[in-house]
Every structure is written in structure tokens, then in C-alpha cells.
Design a protein around this motif. Structure first.
Motif, short mmCIF file in Angstrom:
data_model
loop_
_atom_site.label_atom_id
_atom_site.label_comp_id
_atom_site.label_asym_id
_atom_site.label_seq_id
_atom_site.Cartn_x
_atom_site.Cartn_y
_atom_site.Cartn_z
N ASN A 154 6.18 -28.79 28.82
CA ASN A 154 4.90 -29.03 29.47
C ASN A 154 3.86 -29.32 28.40
N THR A 155 3.09 -30.37 28.59
CA THR A 155 2.09 -30.76 27.61
C THR A 155 0.68 -30.66 28.18
N ASP A 156 -0.26 -30.50 27.28
CA ASP A 156 -1.66 -30.43 27.67
C ASP A 156 -2.48 -31.09 26.58
N TYR A 157 -3.52 -31.81 26.99
CA TYR A 157 -4.37 -32.53 26.03
C TYR A 157 -5.84 -32.28 26.36
N VAL A 158 -6.66 -32.25 25.33
CA VAL A 158 -8.10 -32.25 25.55
C VAL A 158 -8.47 -33.63 26.09
N ASP A 159 -9.46 -33.68 26.96
CA ASP A 159 -9.80 -34.94 27.62
C ASP A 159 -10.08 -36.08 26.64
N SER A 160 -10.69 -35.77 25.53
CA SER A 160 -11.13 -36.81 24.59
C SER A 160 -9.99 -37.56 23.92
N VAL A 161 -8.76 -37.03 23.99
CA VAL A 161 -7.63 -37.71 23.34
C VAL A 161 -6.59 -38.21 24.33
N LYS A 162 -6.77 -37.94 25.59
CA LYS A 162 -5.80 -38.38 26.60
C LYS A 162 -5.66 -39.89 26.58
N GLY A 163 -4.41 -40.34 26.58
CA GLY A 163 -4.13 -41.77 26.53
C GLY A 163 -4.06 -42.33 25.12
N ARG A 164 -4.48 -41.53 24.14
CA ARG A 164 -4.45 -42.01 22.75
C ARG A 164 -3.50 -41.19 21.88
N PHE A 165 -3.42 -39.89 22.14
CA PHE A 165 -2.57 -39.00 21.34
C PHE A 165 -1.35 -38.59 22.17
N THR A 166 -0.22 -38.40 21.47
CA THR A 166 0.99 -37.93 22.12
C THR A 166 1.61 -36.81 21.29
N ILE A 167 1.86 -35.69 21.94
CA ILE A 167 2.54 -34.58 21.28
C ILE A 167 4.00 -34.60 21.69
#
Length: 121
Positions: A56-69
Motif C-alpha cells: 500500500n502506498t501513500d503520497y503527499v499531494d504535492s508529489v502525486k503523479g510525479r514521484f513513485t515509491i
């Protein structure tokens, strides 16, 4: 003891890409959580992205669509692919790893020392 070591980062122009890696080693029975945080000068440390043992992954809104864990469970390694970087992504990026260190369920939470990411405009 558990050790967490980050690699990657550096200087890139806006719009460019960088990849961070983080490897955990030592007394590890299982890893339940791996996350990337960042701290810019004068700001509080914030969670950038995280991934659990269940993927399960989670991202801060400011990096969604740009960063991938992503995670390589066999190697106890987590990656952060950062694309379309912006000057506001400039910060020291820290890796945090949490899990169990023995068969009795003792837990650990361990931070790396951080890697500088600088995005020029």
C-alpha cells in the motif's frame, strides 16, 4: 541493530528526474513500513511517500503523479523515483524503515542520515 543508508540525490534542473535508494540492514526479521520524508530549510520534516509490507502506498499531494515509491523486499530496499522535479522539491530527503527485529516481536524504527536534493530553476 538496524542501519539505514540512502543513496542518490544531487543537483538537477527543473523538469528533470532523480532516483533515491534506501537499503536497510542488520537485525531485521520483517519490514512493515518504508517511507521517504523531506525537510527544506526553515520547514518541518514532512512525509513524501510511504509503502507498507502489503504494497500500500501513500503520497503527499504535492508529489502525486510525479514521484513513485517502490520496494524490493528481497533486498530490503526502497526507491523513490522523482520526475518533473520542481524547485520547491529542494530538500534533504530522509528514509525511515520500521519493522520487527526478532522473533519476539521487538520493533524498530530507524532513520537514515539524509540525502540532499537540489532542483534549480
Amino acid at each position: 541493530q538496524v542501519q539505514v543508508v540512502e543513496s542518490g540525490g544531487g543537483l538537477v534542473q527543473a523538469g528533470g528526474s532523480l532516483r533515491l535508494s534506501c537499503e536497510a540492514s542488520g537485525n531485521i526479521v520483517s519490514i512493515e513500513y518504508m517511507g521517504w520524508y523531506r525537510q527544506a530549510p526553515g520547514k518541518q520534516r514532512e512525509l513524501v511517500a510511504s509503502i507498507t509490507s502489503g504494497a500500500n502506498t501513500d503520497y503527499v499531494d504535492s508529489v502525486k503523479g510525479r514521484f513513485t515509491i517502490s520496494r524490493d523486499s528481497a533486498e530490503n530496499t526502497v526507491y523513490l523515483q522523482m520526475n518533473s522535479l520542481k524547485p520547491e522539491d529542494t530538500a534533504v530527503y530522509y528514509c525511515k524503515v520500521g519493522g520487527k527485529s526478532n522473533e519476539w516481536g521487538d520493533r524498530f524504527d530507524c532513520w537514515g542520515r539524509g540525502k540532499q536534493v537540489t532542483v534549480s530553476s
